[in-house]
Enzyme design. Structure first.
Site, PDB file in Angstrom:
ATOM      1  N   ASP A 210      -8.347   3.843 -14.112  1.00 28.66           N
ATOM      2  CA  ASP A 210      -7.255   3.637 -13.333  1.00 28.66           C
ATOM      3  C   ASP A 210      -6.675   2.070 -13.533  1.00 28.66           C
ATOM      4  OD1 ASP A 210      -7.781   6.153 -12.737  1.00 28.66           O
ATOM      5  OD2 ASP A 210      -6.782   6.090 -10.760  1.00 28.66           O
TER       6      ASP A 210
ATOM      7  N   LYS B 229       0.422   6.516 -11.719  1.00 28.36           N
ATOM      8  CA  LYS B 229      -0.258   6.744 -10.456  1.00 28.36           C
ATOM      9  C   LYS B 229       0.622   5.757  -9.569  1.00 28.36           C
ATOM     10  CE  LYS B 229      -4.558   5.174  -8.210  1.00 28.36           C
ATOM     11  NZ  LYS B 229      -5.734   4.951  -8.168  1.00 28.36           N
TER      12      LYS B 229
ATOM     13  N   LYS C 180      -0.346  11.038 -10.414  1.00 31.43           N
ATOM     14  CA  LYS C 180      -1.100  10.851  -9.264  1.00 31.43           C
ATOM     15  C   LYS C 180      -0.638  10.334  -8.218  1.00 31.43           C
ATOM     16  CE  LYS C 180      -5.500   8.668  -7.855  1.00 31.43           C
ATOM     17  NZ  LYS C 180      -6.645   7.959  -8.450  1.00 31.43           N
TER      18      LYS C 180
HETATM   19  O1  LIG Z   1      -6.585   4.782  -5.522  1.00 30.36           O
HETATM   20  C1  LIG Z   1      -6.448   5.163  -4.566  1.00 30.36           C
HETATM   21  C2  LIG Z   1      -6.013   4.264  -3.187  1.00 30.36           C
HETATM   22  O2  LIG Z   1      -6.633   3.081  -2.931  1.00 30.36           O
HETATM   23  C3  LIG Z   1      -5.910   5.010  -2.059  1.00 30.36           C
HETATM   24  O3  LIG Z   1      -5.221   4.387  -1.123  1.00 30.36           O
HETATM   25  P1  LIG Z   1      -5.531   4.626   0.498  1.00 30.36           P
HETATM   26  O4  LIG Z   1      -6.643   3.779   0.671  1.00 30.36           O
HETATM   27  O5  LIG Z   1      -4.139   4.104   1.074  1.00 30.36           O
HETATM   28  O6  LIG Z   1      -5.673   6.210   0.505  1.00 30.36           O
END
Ligand SMILES: O=C[C@H](O)COP(=O)(O)O
Length: 247
Positions: A99, A173, A207
């Site tokens: 990513d 994403k 995503k």
């Molecule tokens: O890649 C994923 C993100 O860091 C998730 O974010 P979050 O902690 O707000 O769910």
């Protein structure tokens, strides 16, 4: 709709449990990875220095869990050379998904060639090694027009340079989950931003990540067409809970 059944059959295939804090304690990180194995999530998303640990645990447990990591995280403004170096190391350590954070500040400054080059070379590297490649566009830093424009830019680079069979292996994403927003701006995926991304990046995959906290949100996003949900509340969502206040 039987929510429990839906969560089991559909959500788990898309669910990426994100543990992206800079936690150094191996036992704490191992517990997160074990949790993802036990819940049969699609993927555990961790910092690059934890990939080798996750790989070892996945192999030992014979789990289907895949391993994702973040590249040039969370700001995306490192050099292309550094992005590729980090990605190469993650590949060597056993990552399945890469990513990358797009240099969204360069994009905002209209340095489009710079952004196209990183999308091209990062994707090339990942696909050569049979990895899934995701480009984090950091929607909270962009206005609607910019979200559309950056989704289209990424799509066009992929369509111009890769074969059709590769399109679904490349994702746009929404968020790092780490961006500091001005007051009142949601830091992450909203249904509105996800719709803009889906409409403008097809046939690439999307995503949703950043701030996804409830199974209703996850289900709505999956129904709109997102292929992955990345969230630090993956376990709560799998249990049908509302994690809005807990994360
Ligand atoms: O890649 C994923 C993100 O860091 C998730 O974010 P979050 O902690 O707000 O769910």
């Amino acid at each position: 709709m039987d929510v429990k059944h839906y969560l089991d059959s559909t959500y788990l295939k898309t669910a990426e449990q994100a543990n992206l804090s800079e936690e150094k304690n191996t036992e704490v990180v191992a517990a997160y990875i074990q949790e993802a194995i036990d819940h049969h999530f699609k993927l555990i998303m961790i910092r690059p220095d934890k990939v080798a640990l996750a790989k070892e645990m996945v192999l030992n447990s014979k789990s289907q869990l895949t391993i994702g990591t973040v590249i040039d995280f969370p700001n995306g403004d490192g050099s292309l050379e550094n992005k590729l170096k980090e990605a190469n190391l993650a590949i060597q350590n056993g990552a399945d998904d890469l990513d990358f954070v797009v240099d969204y500040k360069a994009f905002i400054n209209e340095e489009f060639d710079k952004v196209k080059k990183q999308v091209l070379e990062g994707t090339e590297l990942g696909l050569q090694h049979h990895k899934i490649v995701k480009w984090i566009i950091e929607v909270a830093a962009l206005n609607d027009h910019q979200i559309i424009q950056l989704s289209v830019l990424i799509k066009n680079v992929i369509i111009a340079n890769f074969k059709e069979a590769d399109y679904e292996k490349v994702f746009v994403k929404s968020s790092t989950g780490f961006y500091k927003t001005p007051e009142g701006v949601p830091n992450g995926a909203t249904l509105h931003t996800i719709k803009l991304m889906l409409e403008n990046s097809f046939p690439l995959s999307v995503k949703a990540a950043g701030g996804v906290r409830t199974y209703q949100e996850a289900v709505e996003m999956i129904n709109l067409g997102v292929k992955r949900i990345g969230t630090s509340a993956a376990k709560a969502i799998a249990n049908g809970e509302d994690a809005s206040n807990g994360y």
